[in-house]
Design a protein around this motif. Structure first.
Motif, PDB file in Angstrom:
ATOM      1  N   ILE A  50       0.857  -1.191   0.000  1.00  0.00           N
ATOM      2  CA  ILE A  50       0.000   0.000   0.000  1.00  0.00           C
ATOM      3  C   ILE A  50       0.889   1.235   0.000  1.00  0.00           C
ATOM      4  CG2 ILE A  50      -1.825   1.247   1.206  1.00  0.00           C
ATOM      5  CD1 ILE A  50      -2.644  -1.362   2.509  1.00  0.00           C
ATOM      6  N   SER A  51       0.735   2.077  -1.009  1.00  0.00           N
ATOM      7  CA  SER A  51       1.543   3.295  -1.086  1.00  0.00           C
ATOM      8  C   SER A  51       1.111   4.282  -0.011  1.00  0.00           C
ATOM      9  CB  SER A  51       1.397   3.930  -2.465  1.00  0.00           C
ATOM     10  OG  SER A  51       0.087   4.458  -2.627  1.00  0.00           O
ATOM     11  N   ASP A  70       0.122   7.343  -0.397  1.00  0.00           N
ATOM     12  CA  ASP A  70      -1.107   8.035  -0.800  1.00  0.00           C
ATOM     13  C   ASP A  70      -2.333   7.140  -0.598  1.00  0.00           C
ATOM     14  OD1 ASP A  70       0.299  10.287  -1.480  1.00  0.00           O
ATOM     15  OD2 ASP A  70       0.381   9.824  -3.634  1.00  0.00           O
ATOM     16  N   ASP A  71      -2.188   5.856  -0.982  1.00  0.00           N
ATOM     17  CA  ASP A  71      -3.307   4.918  -0.811  1.00  0.00           C
ATOM     18  C   ASP A  71      -3.600   4.687   0.673  1.00  0.00           C
ATOM     19  OD1 ASP A  71      -3.549   4.725  -3.506  1.00  0.00           O
ATOM     20  OD2 ASP A  71      -2.713   2.710  -3.687  1.00  0.00           O
ATOM     21  N   ARG A  72      -2.542   4.659   1.492  1.00  0.00           N
ATOM     22  CA  ARG A  72      -2.730   4.465   2.930  1.00  0.00           C
ATOM     23  C   ARG A  72      -3.540   5.621   3.524  1.00  0.00           C
ATOM     24  NH1 ARG A  72       2.037   3.416   3.956  1.00  0.00           N
ATOM     25  NH2 ARG A  72       1.870   1.142   4.132  1.00  0.00           N
ATOM     26  N   LEU A 118      -7.128   5.184   2.425  1.00  0.00           N
ATOM     27  CA  LEU A 118      -7.759   4.075   3.133  1.00  0.00           C
ATOM     28  C   LEU A 118      -8.104   4.471   4.566  1.00  0.00           C
ATOM     29  CD1 LEU A 118      -8.690   1.149   3.235  1.00  0.00           C
ATOM     30  CD2 LEU A 118      -6.328   0.475   3.756  1.00  0.00           C
ATOM     31  N   LYS A 140     -10.689   0.481  -4.635  1.00  0.00           N
ATOM     32  CA  LYS A 140     -10.039   1.754  -4.961  1.00  0.00           C
ATOM     33  C   LYS A 140     -10.744   2.422  -6.130  1.00  0.00           C
ATOM     34  CE  LYS A 140      -5.519   3.793  -6.040  1.00  0.00           C
ATOM     35  NZ  LYS A 140      -4.095   3.515  -6.331  1.00  0.00           N
ATOM     36  N   TYR A 146     -11.283   5.252  -1.485  1.00  0.00           N
ATOM     37  CA  TYR A 146     -11.712   3.860  -1.302  1.00  0.00           C
ATOM     38  C   TYR A 146     -13.198   3.797  -0.990  1.00  0.00           C
ATOM     39  CZ  TYR A 146      -7.057   1.896  -1.583  1.00  0.00           C
ATOM     40  OH  TYR A 146      -5.838   1.483  -2.038  1.00  0.00           O
TER      41      TYR A 146
END
Length: 202
Positions: A51-52, A54-56, A59, A118, A123
């Protein structure tokens, strides 16, 4: 008299239909319990290398409302167990998440459980369930997404299985079954079984 006969016939027809539906559900439902997965001891939102940053952050925005009643929502969200699985075959994995700790888990190991997809806006939650111990990804698909079976721990020899299929933008419950690894023998005693006996929930 004629009205009474019609009522009896309608009642008999309804009972037969219910029995046939129950038998059909049992025959159609296939669950390979050896494929069951658990998120125990797996990576968390905080530690996952898949998980990058930015994605973290995105999320966490989606997870934090799930922990609004916790003493430390952000810390609880970061400790959420997570696994990346492409459930719809589009090359972008969905996130299967499960809470840890006492706030959203029972003493028997059933914990809050979510699935997120995503999107460009962040998300999106596809499923939310309050009490899950394990999950099974089925070989069958509905609307392009893999069907899922969520298992809730009942006892050392019993589980409640909930079948979920993807419809109208999210996973929806499509069936309920009891799995038991014990059977009542002719001697009147309960015996352990190597294969679970599956029956529709009462």
């Amino acid at each position: 008299m004629k009205s009474a006969c019609i009522s009896v016939l309608l009642l008999f027809s309804a009972i037969c239909h219910a029995q046939a539906t129950s038998a059909k559900q049992t025959a159609v439902f296939q669950w390979n319990w050896r494929d069951t997965q658990s998120l125990t001891g797996i990576e968390t939102v905080a530690t996952s290398k898949d998980i990058s940053a930015d994605d973290r952050a995105m999320l966490l925005d989606s997870l934090l409302p799930q922990f609004k009643n916790s003493a430390n929502p952000k810390e609880q969200a970061l400790q959420t167990r997570v696994k990346l699985v492409d459930l719809n075959g589009d090359g972008v994995p969905e996130l299967i998440c499960q809470a840890s700790g006492f706030d959203l888990c029972s003493p028997t190991g059933n914990c809050a459980f979510w699935i997120f997809q995503k999107t460009p806006a962040g998300y999106r939650r596809l499923l939310s369930r309050g009490s899950v111990q394990n999950f099974t990804i089925q070989p069958t698909r509905t609307s392009g997404f893999a069907d899922l079976v969520l298992g809730m721990h009942g006892s050392a020899t019993e589980q409640v299985l909930s079948l979920y299929r993807f419809r109208e933008g999210q996973y929806r419950k499509a069936g309920c079954y009891d799995a038991s690894w014990q059977y009542l023998g002719k001697d009147g005693e309960y015996h352990d079984s190597k294969q679970p006996r599956i029956t529709p929930c009462r």
